[in-house]
Design an enzyme around this catalytic site. Structure first.
Site, PDB file in Angstrom:
ATOM      1  N   GLY A   1       1.584  31.566  14.639  1.00 44.19           N
ATOM      2  CA  GLY A   1       1.879  30.483  13.726  1.00 44.19           C
ATOM      3  C   GLY A   1       2.253  31.055  12.369  1.00 44.19           C
ATOM      4  CB  CYS A   2       4.769  30.140   9.810  1.00 47.62           C
ATOM      5  SG  CYS A   2       4.566  28.342   9.771  1.00 47.62           S
ATOM      6  CG  ASN A   3       0.563  27.409   7.927  1.00 43.14           C
ATOM      7  OD1 ASN A   3       1.376  27.623   7.035  1.00 43.14           O
ATOM      8  ND2 ASN A   3       0.380  26.204   8.429  1.00 43.14           N
TER       9      ASN A   3
END
Length: 342
Positions: free
Chosen positions: A148-150
């Site tokens: 996930g980017c976060n």
């Protein structure tokens, strides 16, 4: 040697970002593009900024001929991705950008995503795609699960600190500012310009964000015991970028040193001088992540701030970095473009 690749889900933001990056890659050729809702259209029609490129017409996934394809990027929604990947040729290398293979425990996947995993045997095979920390495993993998980017942003800030034992694991607070492209390209009322601009708001408050599953999995494995961070993301009226501000208990100089030591040989991770902090405007459109450490006014406390472009280093750039390793190519190939400024 030139490798042929397919991009499944090329009509979304991460698919378009993959096309942008691969267009100048010296060793990879785009041989097939799928986008079920846009099948029959050219990429120029769907993304006019790519009209200068000679690209295949978008098709349905069923119409993609995988003969001669060396690697497929799956830029599809979660749940859809696992169902599609389960039907792909078993000798095909795959980089999945969805959430479907990130969590090693099928029960954890059900907890965070609300449904049973449709391909648990593939979930066992998948390698977690945080390149700087799983490089050797990725190079040998057939299936890589993009983070996930976060989750990537937070891990770049915290993993070296957990490994080095320089922070209190029970006092970690993470505040993320996230650009709107992280929510995908689907039409959503809360993402309309009039609903989003001139404001910012927290979401998934209280520990409900799905990327917490990745934090729990990765940080606990590093520490050898359960680690749970406090994490609140905020949606901001920007197209690209994530800024993660993390509050930790530990000696600021030791924290900065641990980051410097871990990332000294990493091309895409820049640790800023002590007490300098990054901005998303300085990594926009690039595969770089900038990390800064600032001493808090309270002794023994520090603020660690990480910035990256969610579509590049947080997703499609990371995917290409992993694909390079899987194909035996230089890891940085096609990824050394400078950030866009202003």
């Amino acid at each position: 040697m030139t490798y042929k690749i397919a991009i499944l889900g090329a009509s979304g933001y991460t698919g378009a970002e993959l096309v942008r990056l691969i267009a100048s890659h010296p060793s990879i050729e785009i041989a097939a593009l799928s986008g079920n809702s846009k099948a029959g259209q050219s990429m120029a029609q769907v993304f006019p900024h790519l009209r200068h490129l000679d690209l295949p017409t978008l098709t349905t996934i069923e119409d993609v001929d995988f003969a001669g394809i060396d690697l497929a990027f799956c830029a599809l929604p979660h749940k859809t991705s696992q169902e599609v990947i389960a039907k792909l040729p078993r000798d095909l290398k795959i980089v999945d950008l969805s959430a479907d293979f990130r969590l090693r425990d099928p029960q954890a996947y059900k907890t965070w995503y609300g449904n049973d995993h449709a391909a648990p045997e593939l979930q066992e095979e998948a390698v977690y795609g945080l390149t700087e920390f799983y490089r050797d495993e990725i190079a040998k993998a057939r299936l890589v699960a993009g983070t996930g980017c976060n989750a990537a942003t937070g891990q770049f800030a915290l993993r070296p600190l957990i490994s080095a034992g320089v922070i209190n694991l029970d006092e970690i607070i993470m505040d993320l500012k996230c650009a709107v492209s992280g929510a995908g390209r689907s039409l959503k009322e809360n993402l309309l310009h009039a609903e989003l601009s001139e404001g910012a708001h927290a979401y998934a408050v209280g520990g409900t964000h799905r990327h917490l599953g990745e934090f729990d999995q990765e940080f606990s494995a590093l520490a050898g015991r359960p680690v749970q961070v406090q994490f609140t993301p905020h949606l901001i009226p920007a197209n690209r970028g994530i800024l993660a501000t993390t509050y930790v208990k530990g000696d600021p100089k030791a924290i900065h040193k641990a980051l410097e030591i871990r990332y000294v040989n990493e091309t895409f991770i820049e640790v800023l001088p002590m007490n300098e902090h990054p901005s998303i405007r300085h990594v926009r459109g690039s595969n770089f992540c900038h990390i800064g450490v600032v001493a808090d006014r309270r002794d023994g406390h520090a603020i660690v701030i990480a910035a990256l472009d969610n579509l590049t280093k947080g997703s499609s750039g990371q995917a290409l970095q992993n694909a390079n390793l899987m194909l035996g190519l230089p890891e940085t190939e096609g990824l050394m473009m400078a950030p866009l400024f202003p």
